[in-house]
Motif scaffolding. Sequence first.
Motif, mmCIF file in Angstrom:
data_model
loop_
_atom_site.group_PDB
_atom_site.id
_atom_site.type_symbol
_atom_site.label_atom_id
_atom_site.label_comp_id
_atom_site.label_asym_id
_atom_site.label_seq_id
_atom_site.Cartn_x
_atom_site.Cartn_y
_atom_site.Cartn_z
ATOM 1 N N LEU A 1 9.732 11.232 7.467
ATOM 2 C CA LEU A 1 8.667 10.779 8.351
ATOM 3 C C LEU A 1 8.171 11.929 9.227
ATOM 4 O O LEU A 1 8.936 12.557 9.948
ATOM 5 N N VAL A 2 6.879 12.172 9.153
ATOM 6 C CA VAL A 2 6.281 13.286 9.892
ATOM 7 C C VAL A 2 6.439 13.063 11.391
ATOM 8 O O VAL A 2 6.187 11.967 11.902
ATOM 9 N N ASP A 3 6.853 14.104 12.101
ATOM 10 C CA ASP A 3 7.092 14.028 13.545
ATOM 11 C C ASP A 3 6.785 15.390 14.166
ATOM 12 O O ASP A 3 6.302 16.296 13.463
ATOM 13 N N PRO A 4 7.024 15.583 15.458
ATOM 14 C CA PRO A 4 6.720 16.880 16.085
ATOM 15 C C PRO A 4 7.446 18.065 15.456
ATOM 16 O O PRO A 4 7.023 19.210 15.623
ATOM 17 N N HIS A 5 8.530 17.790 14.723
ATOM 18 C CA HIS A 5 9.261 18.879 14.076
ATOM 19 C C HIS A 5 8.552 19.375 12.823
ATOM 20 O O HIS A 5 8.743 20.511 12.400
ATOM 21 N N THR A 6 7.727 18.529 12.203
ATOM 22 C CA THR A 6 7.117 18.874 10.918
ATOM 23 C C THR A 6 6.061 19.964 11.069
ATOM 24 O O THR A 6 6.090 20.981 10.366
ATOM 25 N N TYR A 7 5.103 19.740 11.941
ATOM 26 C CA TYR A 7 4.027 20.709 12.189
ATOM 27 C C TYR A 7 3.964 20.992 13.689
ATOM 28 O O TYR A 7 3.104 20.443 14.383
ATOM 29 N N PRO A 8 4.865 21.803 14.204
ATOM 30 C CA PRO A 8 4.944 21.982 15.665
ATOM 31 C C PRO A 8 3.694 22.585 16.287
ATOM 32 O O PRO A 8 3.417 22.368 17.467
ATOM 33 N N GLY A 9 2.917 23.333 15.523
ATOM 34 C CA GLY A 9 1.729 23.953 16.082
ATOM 35 C C GLY A 9 0.443 23.206 15.820
ATOM 36 O O GLY A 9 -0.645 23.678 16.191
#
Length: 650
Positions: A131-139
Amino acid sequence: MSYSYASASADSYRPAHRDYSTESSKSGRLVDILPPWGRHWVAEIQARWIRSANGTETSRSRGWNKTSISRMVRGIFTLTNALVVLWFYTLWWGERTVFHASLEQCAWENWENWPRDATPHHLAFIADPQLVDPHTYPGRPWPLSTLTVKFTDQYMRRSFSLIQRNYGPDTVLFLGDLFDGGREWATKHSSSPEKRYRKYKDSFWMKEYHRFVKIFSDQWNEGDSHSSTPRGRRMIASLPGNHDLGFGSGVQVPVRDRFQTYFGKSNRVDVIGNHTFVSVDTVSLSAMDQPDPATGSSGADGHLPNEQIWKETEDFLNNMSIHRGKAEMEELRMMRNQSEGHLFDHKVVDLSQPTLHQRPLPEAVGFPTILLTHVPLYRKPATPCGPYRERYPPSSEGAIEDERNALTIAGGYQYQNVLTETISRDLVTKTGPNLIHAYSGDDHDYCEVTHREFSGSPKEITVKSLSWAMGVRRPGFVLTSLWNPVDVDTGKPTQQMGPGTTVQNHLCLLPDQLSIFIRYGLLFGLTLAVLLARAVILVRYFPASDSSSPILPLSETRPRHAAKAPSSSTSSSTYPSPGGLASRAVNAPRPWQEYHAYASSEFDDVDNAKWKPRSPEYRRGSTIRGEFIGSVQYVAQIVFVWYFFLIWRW
């Protein structure tokens, strides 16, 4: 001459008084949402009602004549409406057709090859939803980050729902990496190793857990009608991945305990379809041959580094025969409709004699064994993965080595592409002598190999990720059919079947979501280009004052005119006159006031009325910019309603 009705009997013929100002205000809000041709159609109907009420409708104006029908048809078949229809078709294709078409190819009857009287057990393997979260695409900035979360969740929820509706597998098995940043979110006794994620507390993990439930668990019951297994359907998601716990020495025990609290024991044995499935927490087991981050010891000096991480899994493997025997005997009892029960020998003994009762350990029946691990087993470098690998197809058919087509033998922070050779061999040996198959995840792409370097040469399938945000254009899953008829008393097969012949697999590919978005983008560009060209042509070559223009503007109404004065013969009548209605409509909000004035003054004779573009002060299309913006808004408001309906219904 005027007439005055004063008697009660006369009042019975008087039409009820209506507040046209209030009614016009309410009706105007409803008419505003109609397309232009719909608003003109409503205006014409109202004009006919006014003429009928005043007795001014002629025989020529009764009914729909060729002129009025022609106007309505010309209002419907416009360029903007054609674009709306094109968008309707494209969105239906991208949100419905491609998903159904992809899954229709995976129907059980299209690839299963069992005897006619066989009753196979159906499984579905789901890997790496992450599940996509802030860790997946931090920027990634807002709102792009939020849209990524919404669309990936929508894609997986839709796919999993269709899997249940179309196939209704008896069992669904997840192969780890349920979350992308599950290892980073703090517990009461731990926090993320990375400083930027320490602000995310245990409550954030709970929100992610509820997301998982909404995407998968809430759709589970949709497949109940397809299953006929007497034991009921099962969904097992207890196998952890490195994104759920970390990898090796990076695993934090509190994080693992939290995961097991909500998803169940990571190391377990399940008998499914007369096959023994052994799930092993290999991300924790991998800490055996990694240095302890606290002491720096690697185990070569006799110490036991990271013992609190790998000890639980190691104990599970060392007692595998007990775990397998218990699960298989319990399955046979269930097949015989027997309870567990305890049998004791009754005899008289002396009080001084010890009376210890030791229950005999269950013995494994010998069902075919299938290993589940998140991280794939070791294989030699450049071992090809086969023709179904998406990233790099085989360079040549039958090649013994193909580096581009193979899994990369590498590792890094909190990950390792394959298990070490030592752990893999120990895992295969302790799982049991009947190991015929293994399933894994982690790589996100499909890989199929036969491990001839291990005893029994088990076959392994690395399942594709279900998410389109994990580096594969065509996500997927694996459907598996099991058939192993056994004697319910002994557990021995009733038909002679060779090793591995009791399992059949089929790779199912899901739509390319990125390609769908690209088509939406191309159609969006085409729409803007067409509407801009239309605006230029209308304004420059067919100005608003040109009533003979063969190309109708998007929205046209008659300019307002002063209402006709009532005649003296009806000035004191209590019947509502056209002038009276028009005077009330003046105070109504736009655009309904235009319809009242237009209807009362210009539709007295529909055959003599001319369909003219409205004057520049009421027409947005008086400039290229105004005409372009108006047409874009018209198309967008209809298309977005249709699109949100399509995604909401899932």
